[in-house]
Design a protein around this motif. Structure first.
Motif, PDB file in Angstrom:
ATOM      1  N   PHE A  18       0.855  -1.185   0.000  1.00  0.00           N
ATOM      2  CA  PHE A  18       0.000   0.000   0.000  1.00  0.00           C
ATOM      3  C   PHE A  18       0.892   1.236   0.000  1.00  0.00           C
ATOM      4  O   PHE A  18       1.682   1.437   0.918  1.00  0.00           O
ATOM      5  CB  PHE A  18      -0.911  -0.014   1.238  1.00  0.00           C
ATOM      6  CG  PHE A  18      -1.667  -1.310   1.376  1.00  0.00           C
ATOM      7  CD1 PHE A  18      -2.887  -1.483   0.742  1.00  0.00           C
ATOM      8  CD2 PHE A  18      -1.139  -2.355   2.112  1.00  0.00           C
ATOM      9  CE1 PHE A  18      -3.576  -2.676   0.858  1.00  0.00           C
ATOM     10  CE2 PHE A  18      -1.822  -3.559   2.232  1.00  0.00           C
ATOM     11  CZ  PHE A  18      -3.037  -3.720   1.603  1.00  0.00           C
ATOM     12  N   LEU A  70       2.123   4.932   0.462  1.00  0.00           N
ATOM     13  CA  LEU A  70       1.869   6.099   1.304  1.00  0.00           C
ATOM     14  C   LEU A  70       2.370   7.364   0.626  1.00  0.00           C
ATOM     15  O   LEU A  70       1.810   8.442   0.802  1.00  0.00           O
ATOM     16  CB  LEU A  70       2.588   5.957   2.654  1.00  0.00           C
ATOM     17  CG  LEU A  70       2.141   4.823   3.559  1.00  0.00           C
ATOM     18  CD1 LEU A  70       3.011   4.786   4.795  1.00  0.00           C
ATOM     19  CD2 LEU A  70       0.686   4.995   3.937  1.00  0.00           C
ATOM     20  N   ASP A  71       3.438   7.226  -0.128  1.00  0.00           N
ATOM     21  CA  ASP A  71       4.115   8.342  -0.754  1.00  0.00           C
ATOM     22  C   ASP A  71       4.900   7.765  -1.931  1.00  0.00           C
ATOM     23  O   ASP A  71       4.805   6.573  -2.225  1.00  0.00           O
ATOM     24  CB  ASP A  71       5.056   8.984   0.281  1.00  0.00           C
ATOM     25  CG  ASP A  71       5.423  10.416  -0.040  1.00  0.00           C
ATOM     26  OD1 ASP A  71       4.955  10.951  -1.055  1.00  0.00           O
ATOM     27  OD2 ASP A  71       6.205  11.008   0.734  1.00  0.00           O
ATOM     28  N   ARG A  85       7.487   5.458  -0.120  1.00  0.00           N
ATOM     29  CA  ARG A  85       7.116   4.909   1.187  1.00  0.00           C
ATOM     30  C   ARG A  85       5.917   3.997   1.029  1.00  0.00           C
ATOM     31  O   ARG A  85       4.923   4.375   0.407  1.00  0.00           O
ATOM     32  CB  ARG A  85       6.791   6.027   2.171  1.00  0.00           C
ATOM     33  CG  ARG A  85       8.013   6.817   2.543  1.00  0.00           C
ATOM     34  CD  ARG A  85       7.708   7.830   3.606  1.00  0.00           C
ATOM     35  NE  ARG A  85       8.915   8.588   3.882  1.00  0.00           N
ATOM     36  CZ  ARG A  85       8.933   9.864   4.170  1.00  0.00           C
ATOM     37  NH1 ARG A  85       7.810  10.534   4.239  1.00  0.00           N
ATOM     38  NH2 ARG A  85      10.072  10.476   4.388  1.00  0.00           N
ATOM     39  N   PHE A  86       6.025   2.815   1.602  1.00  0.00           N
ATOM     40  CA  PHE A  86       4.982   1.817   1.463  1.00  0.00           C
ATOM     41  C   PHE A  86       4.712   1.128   2.790  1.00  0.00           C
ATOM     42  O   PHE A  86       5.588   1.044   3.652  1.00  0.00           O
ATOM     43  CB  PHE A  86       5.399   0.740   0.455  1.00  0.00           C
ATOM     44  CG  PHE A  86       5.547   1.252  -0.946  1.00  0.00           C
ATOM     45  CD1 PHE A  86       4.477   1.227  -1.821  1.00  0.00           C
ATOM     46  CD2 PHE A  86       6.758   1.763  -1.387  1.00  0.00           C
ATOM     47  CE1 PHE A  86       4.615   1.703  -3.115  1.00  0.00           C
ATOM     48  CE2 PHE A  86       6.901   2.238  -2.682  1.00  0.00           C
ATOM     49  CZ  PHE A  86       5.826   2.202  -3.545  1.00  0.00           C
ATOM     50  N   VAL A  87       3.491   0.629   2.921  1.00  0.00           N
ATOM     51  CA  VAL A  87       3.139  -0.305   3.982  1.00  0.00           C
ATOM     52  C   VAL A  87       3.017  -1.646   3.287  1.00  0.00           C
ATOM     53  O   VAL A  87       2.285  -1.778   2.303  1.00  0.00           O
ATOM     54  CB  VAL A  87       1.799   0.063   4.656  1.00  0.00           C
ATOM     55  CG1 VAL A  87       1.423  -0.984   5.687  1.00  0.00           C
ATOM     56  CG2 VAL A  87       1.877   1.439   5.291  1.00  0.00           C
ATOM     57  N   ILE A 131       6.415  -0.742   7.537  1.00  0.00           N
ATOM     58  CA  ILE A 131       6.223   0.636   7.077  1.00  0.00           C
ATOM     59  C   ILE A 131       7.625   1.160   6.803  1.00  0.00           C
ATOM     60  O   ILE A 131       8.414   1.336   7.724  1.00  0.00           O
ATOM     61  CB  ILE A 131       5.504   1.489   8.139  1.00  0.00           C
ATOM     62  CG1 ILE A 131       4.182   0.837   8.528  1.00  0.00           C
ATOM     63  CG2 ILE A 131       5.296   2.913   7.625  1.00  0.00           C
ATOM     64  CD1 ILE A 131       3.536   1.449   9.757  1.00  0.00           C
ATOM     65  N   GLU A 188      10.672   3.127   3.859  1.00  0.00           N
ATOM     66  CA  GLU A 188      11.093   3.795   2.630  1.00  0.00           C
ATOM     67  C   GLU A 188      11.775   2.766   1.744  1.00  0.00           C
ATOM     68  O   GLU A 188      12.490   1.890   2.229  1.00  0.00           O
ATOM     69  CB  GLU A 188      12.089   4.918   2.931  1.00  0.00           C
ATOM     70  CG  GLU A 188      11.455   6.150   3.480  1.00  0.00           C
ATOM     71  CD  GLU A 188      12.428   7.311   3.598  1.00  0.00           C
ATOM     72  OE1 GLU A 188      13.630   7.165   3.304  1.00  0.00           O
ATOM     73  OE2 GLU A 188      11.966   8.389   3.990  1.00  0.00           O
TER      74      GLU A 188
END
Length: 113
Positions: free
Chosen positions: A50, A52-53, A56-58, A71, A73
């Motif tokens: 998923f 985030l940026d 950046r991911f989850v 969570i 980078e």
């Protein structure tokens, strides 16, 4: 009779601060470069990733037989998206505690923000 004095050579009387002469500093690690585009390595990760940026991911993943919420980078190297050092991996128990505290965290964000 006069007390005996021991004689030291010049190499024995050197300062203890100098350390061994043959010691090399550890090699420096290169910092990950930020090239911009992100790619998924396989379809299994895509289902559980998923954004985030930009980098950046989850990600929900299994590691050594245990489930983690990661969570983090990511950076790209040789066309492959790799996890960076900056991030946190939460166990399922830690993830559940975080979820329980979301309302309190949001309240603090609104007060301070």
């Amino acid at each position: 009779m006069a007390p005996k004095k021991s004689k030291r050579s010049a190499s024995e009387s050197s300062s203890s601060d100098s350390g061994p002469d043959d010691r090399n500093p550890p090699p420096k690690k290169s910092k990950p470069s930020d090239k911009g585009s992100s790619k998924k390595t396989n379809s299994n990760e895509e289902e559980h990733s998923f954004a985030l940026d930009k980098n950046r991911f989850v990600k929900v993943r299994e590691f050594r037989g245990k489930l983690f919420i990661d969570i983090r980078e990511f950076y790209e190297k040789n066309g492959e998206t790799l996890p960076g050092k900056k991030g946190i991996s939460l166990s399922v128990g830690q993830w559940n505690k975080l979820k329980e505290q979301i309302d309190d965290i949001q309240e603090s964000v609104e007060k301070l923000g």
